[in-house]
Enzyme design. Structure first.
Site, PDB file in Angstrom:
ATOM      1  N   ARG D 257       0.868  -1.183   0.000  1.00  0.00           N
ATOM      2  CA  ARG D 257       0.000   0.000   0.000  1.00  0.00           C
ATOM      3  C   ARG D 257       0.903   1.231   0.000  1.00  0.00           C
ATOM      4  O   ARG D 257       1.407   1.653   1.040  1.00  0.00           O
ATOM      5  CB  ARG D 257      -0.884  -0.018   1.250  1.00  0.00           C
ATOM      6  CG  ARG D 257      -2.090   0.916   1.176  1.00  0.00           C
ATOM      7  CD  ARG D 257      -2.715   1.107   2.542  1.00  0.00           C
ATOM      8  NE  ARG D 257      -1.918   2.012   3.338  1.00  0.00           N
ATOM      9  CZ  ARG D 257      -1.797   1.955   4.664  1.00  0.00           C
ATOM     10  NH1 ARG D 257      -2.419   1.030   5.365  1.00  0.00           N
ATOM     11  NH2 ARG D 257      -1.044   2.829   5.311  1.00  0.00           N
ATOM     12  N   HIS D 261      -3.478   4.895   4.322  1.00  0.00           N
ATOM     13  CA  HIS D 261      -4.631   3.991   4.238  1.00  0.00           C
ATOM     14  C   HIS D 261      -5.792   4.650   3.487  1.00  0.00           C
ATOM     15  O   HIS D 261      -6.340   4.099   2.537  1.00  0.00           O
ATOM     16  CB  HIS D 261      -5.085   3.570   5.639  1.00  0.00           C
ATOM     17  CG  HIS D 261      -6.388   2.860   5.634  1.00  0.00           C
ATOM     18  ND1 HIS D 261      -6.553   1.621   5.062  1.00  0.00           N
ATOM     19  CD2 HIS D 261      -7.614   3.223   6.086  1.00  0.00           C
ATOM     20  CE1 HIS D 261      -7.823   1.247   5.182  1.00  0.00           C
ATOM     21  NE2 HIS D 261      -8.477   2.212   5.795  1.00  0.00           N
ATOM     22  N   TYR D 270       3.254   5.498  11.591  1.00  0.00           N
ATOM     23  CA  TYR D 270       3.465   4.114  12.018  1.00  0.00           C
ATOM     24  C   TYR D 270       4.345   3.263  11.101  1.00  0.00           C
ATOM     25  O   TYR D 270       4.595   2.109  11.398  1.00  0.00           O
ATOM     26  CB  TYR D 270       2.120   3.413  12.243  1.00  0.00           C
ATOM     27  CG  TYR D 270       1.145   3.495  11.067  1.00  0.00           C
ATOM     28  CD1 TYR D 270       1.302   2.677   9.964  1.00  0.00           C
ATOM     29  CD2 TYR D 270       0.084   4.391  11.089  1.00  0.00           C
ATOM     30  CE1 TYR D 270       0.418   2.741   8.899  1.00  0.00           C
ATOM     31  CE2 TYR D 270      -0.812   4.466  10.029  1.00  0.00           C
ATOM     32  CZ  TYR D 270      -0.639   3.637   8.941  1.00  0.00           C
ATOM     33  OH  TYR D 270      -1.508   3.700   7.886  1.00  0.00           O
TER      34      TYR D 270
HETATM   35  C1  LIG Z   1     -15.450  -4.747   9.987  1.00  0.00           C
HETATM   36  C2  LIG Z   1     -14.599  -3.549   9.874  1.00  0.00           C
HETATM   37  N1  LIG Z   1     -13.759  -3.252  10.865  1.00  0.00           N
HETATM   38  C3  LIG Z   1     -12.980  -2.159  10.796  1.00  0.00           C
HETATM   39  C4  LIG Z   1     -13.026  -1.331   9.716  1.00  0.00           C
HETATM   40  C5  LIG Z   1     -12.158  -0.087   9.661  1.00  0.00           C
HETATM   41  N2  LIG Z   1     -11.122  -0.302   8.662  1.00  0.00           N
HETATM   42  C6  LIG Z   1     -11.275   0.134   7.407  1.00  0.00           C
HETATM   43  S1  LIG Z   1     -10.060  -0.409   6.413  1.00  0.00           S
HETATM   44  C7  LIG Z   1      -9.271  -1.209   7.677  1.00  0.00           C
HETATM   45  C8  LIG Z   1      -8.017  -1.968   7.413  1.00  0.00           C
HETATM   46  C9  LIG Z   1      -8.179  -2.925   6.294  1.00  0.00           C
HETATM   47  O1  LIG Z   1      -6.978  -3.537   6.007  1.00  0.00           O
HETATM   48  P1  LIG Z   1      -6.857  -4.598   4.854  1.00  0.00           P
HETATM   49  O2  LIG Z   1      -7.926  -5.609   4.999  1.00  0.00           O
HETATM   50  O3  LIG Z   1      -5.470  -5.101   4.849  1.00  0.00           O
HETATM   51  O4  LIG Z   1      -7.174  -3.803   3.520  1.00  0.00           O
HETATM   52  P2  LIG Z   1      -6.393  -2.546   2.935  1.00  0.00           P
HETATM   53  O5  LIG Z   1      -7.061  -1.329   3.470  1.00  0.00           O
HETATM   54  O6  LIG Z   1      -4.977  -2.674   3.360  1.00  0.00           O
HETATM   55  O7  LIG Z   1      -6.557  -2.622   1.468  1.00  0.00           O
HETATM   56  C10 LIG Z   1      -9.982  -1.055   8.854  1.00  0.00           C
HETATM   57  C11 LIG Z   1      -9.575  -1.611  10.151  1.00  0.00           C
HETATM   58  C12 LIG Z   1     -13.936  -1.677   8.699  1.00  0.00           C
HETATM   59  N3  LIG Z   1     -14.071  -0.922   7.597  1.00  0.00           N
HETATM   60  N4  LIG Z   1     -14.705  -2.785   8.801  1.00  0.00           N
END
Ligand SMILES: Cc1ncc(C[n+]2csc(CCOP(=O)(O)OP(=O)(O)O)c2C)c(N)n1
Ligand SMILES: Cc1ncc(C[n+]2csc(CCOP(=O)(O)OP(=O)(O)O)c2C)c(N)n1
Ligand SMILES: [Mg+2]
Ligand SMILES: [Mg+2]
Lengths: 357, 326, 326, 357
Positions: D257, D261, D270
């Site tokens: 990434r 985020h 971080y």
């Molecule tokens: C069920 C849920 N918990 C928490 C969140 C908040 N949140 C949004 S994106 C994220 C991290 C996601 O990481 P990843 O699955 O690795 O996908 P990336 O964003 O890296 O593409 C979090 C914790 C959410 N959207 N849905």
């Protein structure tokens, strides 16, 4: 293209269905005949208890009851491998494990007799009570293990799910947590081939249920769940590993649910009787008795005596159960919170006032 | 025309719809050869095949999610939670997708699914088998919540639920699954999903209830008749949307209202009904509204579960209280 | 003594308790080095170490379950749901275990945990980031639900929540996380978990609210003062158990009540309050109760989210309505 | 003791970071230069779109936005491998996939601009919109695949989760369902090393995320997610398998990434900048351009022209987005149900009446 990870699932059996050792280098337990005899006695006690519980249910003296018939080696294997300070997070039919932990038969009856007091049991105060919502207990086990790890206590959490429960997110998330934090927890999968009427093959496309542990990076094995030597061997290995801070393990135990799912179920509706008959040939008591006899430490007389003793212990438990007082209506309120909130106090007063119409 | 029980009426509606609409599919734990733990789907897999009546792995969130996925692709799944106590892992999928996909896509997608669950206590079942948490679903925008209380209403409402193009939570009062039989014609006639049923006309007090509590409420109404008090009994039936007009009209006539439900009291559906009375019916009320409900406790294991459940006596006491006040 | 915002008061309470009680542990997604997406745990991992402030894998059911497991073994976990919209996978563990283990074991076990979640809309966040579903938790026997609405109440209530031997759902109104600063002393003094706060005394109408809506409610009260209407403003704060006595007493004085909440209307916590007024305060009411609430719709994406939220104008309209009636 | 199951996770890469083929027998796509060029163009379009979206957010013209920077090979690889009748269940940053499916850039902006109309898009009507609650979309994909299987349609559902999402029960249960029913679905794991601030190694003790598929008995591979030839090869293989009724697959795509985020995040809090710098060397556009140049089908002039074209398409999209009307308050009500229930109709009327104070 390169191979970046490879895995094997191994299967362990030490006593075959006739109680014959299948390899030469048997685990130490196979020669610890005192302990094996003790385990056999507990398994027999559980079996006789189970039989009585079903009779109580059939005669209206007990509510719905989930039999442990056929699972004795798994349950006693689990429970006997643990130390007092470890934590058990059972599902709902692990009486063998609970009894090893000090839970009284009368308490188990009290629970199924519709009285929460049964879960305020004589087992370790830190052990979890029977858990009805499938696989949710796995989280509790991982959470306990997290507490042990943070507090640097050499304690282990042990939990169990069925073949059905192994499909559930709770189990899978709990495995992942255990792997991610390297928690001292042992996950037992009691694969008894059925989740009520749903057969094992409909639960998952996985060749083994043990391999669910691979998803979390956990060492995972499959054992003959009717062979207590195998169950104990795997439990001992996993518990040692956990206690040493090396993390969690998964043990799939292959067995068969010889009874109906619960007394509310009629398994003849959905599964062939010959499958059940075949499974009876593999059940865990026969083989252990045969082995003990072969080793010259068990006789028919001892068997008769044991059965009498167990039956009488069960009778005592039944008496104790039948004498357990029906909870007062206030019990419904008094354990909801540490301190009864004012709104609930009002409801409690109202309930007391109106309970008789 | 056959005399059937409520649970048989559920089966009959399922069979009717599955026979008439190729998009209808039943899925859940043990719904197949076992016919469901309450026999609600008995014989259906044998009759319609295992691609119409599908046993699932044991994973409630998945059952909901699969049903939503199927529904958004044009099928009409009828999913089952084996007991309402096991419905909670489904809530996330219900709130996040079933209730939202239509709105999220401005109507491009829809979720024509039904989620059936037996609910309520009083049958000496183990822990978690006695839940009445309809209020949780009533608070969720985007779903409908329906609770039948008789064989014929079970039949007609379930047909309507399956045919409805939006998600319907269909809660079946298992305590009265086999309480009595009623003649129900398998004529495919559905019932409206936004109307209360007035089970008995009366002029002195309005009793509002739903599900299995209709039994005690009707018993109370009988006892009241003997006391010379004429109670109107309303079966809410469609918890969401709530047909307040019928209730308000009745209270306009009677001036008194007692609401009866098995669920925990605080923030139960009874609260919403009482609140609307305080908003729209205040000047019609001759006496305070009363709720006769389960306590804000965990439904006890079976030894004393009866003491948790609102009894006919408790209903009578509440009615007598409101009759005395003015 | 420092002037701090509400979110800083949350941090301060967390830091206080973690420093004073070795059993307190914080866990959740991004609570560690990142300090939480709202900075509620900023600096805590650096200060107290990563065995006190723990980043978890992304799995809400697991976060709840792990916290419950830890709590039953004597720790005092403070778990975080990153947003209330992601709290739903936790509901099963909350209902099945957090809320029940004490009762299930007749007091042998207990679950002294806190589940924190930022809640509510109005900050232009993406979908699912604006939920106000406190009513779901208010309907669950066995938990407490607490919502602070000022820095000092956030501090005192969170301390109390952590110290409470039962599970507390602690919802933080993120719209007012940084709305204003207040002097809060880090003295470790907690606040009671069963009492409303009367934010303003008044004699003509009682305005009952909680969380971020205290802002609009106080604004409305100001505007009403100018109109010569004296509004009493009550911050419910402890949603469960509900301190109805304070509300009833106020309504006894004013005879009028308007309840304001952001959550969907049907079966919201406002319904419970209105219901109890209909039961226990009927004869005190000079006018119908009014609820000013979110609609029974999905909170829209941010372009029109403001139109969903109860505005000061809507509160004023409701008050003027009840003032006109008698 | 016997081995009853064994597994391998293989890793596939075809173009290295410099765009050089790593093996001799390259997949057919490597010689289909027209298609590769087309893919390169789409990836470039996505990158330029993404950059603009962030600028719009920074200048207050767009809400919180989740960048797809660095994921272009995965997203375009996924989307381009699908047929119109297949179904995409995305998470929240797969603009490349959505654009391959026919979703317009203006629609994506409309979505992040806080208007549901963006999800009423020009892509296939059966495709799912952006999904915020992590991993819940995996269930929708398995459910769609279930519909296809029951209707005997040769259609495939494709879904994607992150490394973070791969810890969640929804993903794991969806995998299990896909395995149990042999559903036509492809699960892509976009392992970009971070879930907001939580690094991959804290998510799971599993050596690879691909092996999560083993728990469900699914063929599972890991590929270089910055190499579109590898992504497409794996996607094509998995989609073919699914379409032929042979069931589901898991593809873990390794990437990084490169952005925060979302625009609401500040990753410098971080993660070390040198890690990001290193990751830039591996990103997917550089290597594909180098390969196309090596093959003699791409020039700097073409690059300049492409960038101009893409930028102008983005400008058009922005204009369209900025001209999208703000939804009327009634929109809040009118899509809640097929038929507006009476209680909501009252609320709608009230809302209209009071919307201006
Ligand atoms: C069920 C849920 N918990 C928490 C969140 C908040 N949140 C949004 S994106 C994220 C991290 C996601 O990481 P990843 O699955 O690795 O996908 P990336 O964003 O890296 O593409 C979090 C914790 C959410 N959207 N849905
Ligand atoms: C979450 C949940 N769903 C459904 C049930 C109802 N139920 C009780 S036992 C059971 C089957 C369990 O099968 P398995 O996990 O294999 O364990 P076994 O009973 O065979 O020991 C089901 C579906 C439940 N208790 N919990
Ligand atoms: Mg089983
Ligand atoms: Mg990631």
């Amino acid at each position: 293209m390169k191979t970046i990870a490879s895995f094997e699932i191994k299967y362990y059996q030490f006593l075959d269905e006739h109680g014959k050792p299948v390899i030469e280098n048997m685990p130490a337990l196979a020669s610890d005949l005192d302990q094996l005899t003790q385990l056999y006695k507990t398994m027999t006690q559980v079996r006789i208890f189970d039989d009585k519980a079903i009779k109580l249910q059939r005669t209206g003296k007990l509510g719905t009851y989930a039999s442990s018939l056929g699972h004795e080696a798994i349950h006693v294997g689990m429970g006997s491998a643990m130390k007092h300070e470890d934590v058990l997070a059972p599902m709902y039919r692990e009486y063998g494990a609970m009894m090893c932990r000090g839970v009284k038969m009368s308490e188990i009856l009290t629970y199924w007799g519709g009285n929460e007091e049964g879960s305020n049991f004589s087992g370790p105060a830190h052990d979890y009570p029977i858990c009805v919502p499938i696989a949710t207990q796995c989280m509790l086990a991982s959470g306990s293990a997290m507490a042990f790890k943070l507090r640097k206590q050499p304690r282990v959490a042990v939990t169990i799910v069925g073949d059905g429960g192994s499909s559930k997110g709770d189990f899978l998330e709990a495995l992942n947590a255990a792997g991610a934090w390297q928690l001292p927890v042992v996950f037992v999968i009691a694969n008894n081939q059925w989740a009520i009427s749903v057969p094992r093959k409909k639960q998952s496309g996985a060749q083994t249920l043990a391999q669910k542990g691979l998803a979390a990076g956990l060492p995972s094995v499959q054992v003959d769940g009717n062979d207590i030597v195998a169950v104990r061997w795997a439990m001992d290995t996993a518990i040692k590993r956990a206690r040493e801070g090396k993390g969690a393990s998964v043990i799939e135990c292959i067995t068969y649910r010889l009874s109906d799912h619960t007394t509310a179920d009629d398994a003849s509706r959905y599964r062939p009787t010959d499958e059940v008959e075949d499974a009876w040939k593999l059940e865990p008591l026969i083989r252990l008795k045969a082995y003990l006899k072969d080793q010259g430490v068990w006789s028919d007389d001892q068997q008769t005596e044991l059965e009498t003793e167990c039956a009488s212990a069960v009778e005592d438990a039944v008496t104790e159960y039948m004498n357990t007082p029906i909870p007062a209506i206030t019990e419904m309120f008094d354990h909801m919170y540490d301190e009864l909130p004012h709104d609930l106090a009002q409801q409690r007063a109202f309930a007391l006032e109106t309970e008789n119409g | 025309m056959a005399e059937i029980t409520l649970v048989e009426a559920v089966s009959m509606a399922l069979a009717h719809e599955i026979a008439h609409d190729p998009d209808v599919v039943i899925l859940g734990e043990d719904v197949g050869i076992n016919g469901g733990v309450f026999r609600a789907t008995a014989g259906l897999q044998q009759r319609f095949g295992d691609d119409r009546v599908i046993d699932t792995p044991l994973a409630e969130a998945m059952i909901a999610g699969i049903a939503i996925g199927m529904a958004t692709q044009g099928m009409k799944p009828v999913a089952e939670a084996q007991f309402m106590g096991f419905i909670y892992p489904m809530i996330d999928q219900i709130i996040c997708h079933a209730a939202r996909l239509r709105n999220r896509t401005r109507g491009r997608m829809s979720v024509p699914m039904v989620l059936r669950a037996p609910y309520g206590g009083g049958i000496h079942a183990p822990e978690h088998h006695s839940e009445s948490t309809e209020a949780l679903f009533a608070h969720m925008p985007g779903v409908r919540v329906v609770i039948p209380s008789s064989p014929s209403r079970a039949y007609g409402l379930l047909l309507a639920a399956i045919r409805n193009p939006d998600p319907v939570i269909f809660l079946e009062p298992k305590r009265i699954y086999r309480l009595y039989k009623e003649e129900v014609t398998d004529d495919g006639e559905d019932l409206p999903l936004d109307m209360c049923f007035v089970l008995r006309d009366g002029g002195d007090v309005t009793l509002v209830t739903w599900g299995a509590m209709t039994k005690e409420t009707l018993e109370a109404a009988d006892a009241l008749t003997e006391q010379g008090i004429s109670a109107e009994v309303i079966d809410v039936a469609t918890i969401k949307p709530l047909d307040m007009d019928t209730i308000l009209e009745s209270v306009k006539k009677t001036g008194r209202c007692v609401i009866i439900h098995e669920a925990a009291r605080t923030c139960g559906v009874g609260a919403e009904i009482a609140a609307q009375l305080a908003e729209k019916g205040l000047y019609d009320l001759h006496a305070p509204v009363q709720r006769v409900t389960g306590y804000d406790t965990i439904m006890p294991l079976y030894k004393i579960e009866k003491k948790y459940m609102p009894s006919t006596a408790r209903i009578l006491k509440a009615v007598n209280d409101v009759m005395e006040m003015s």
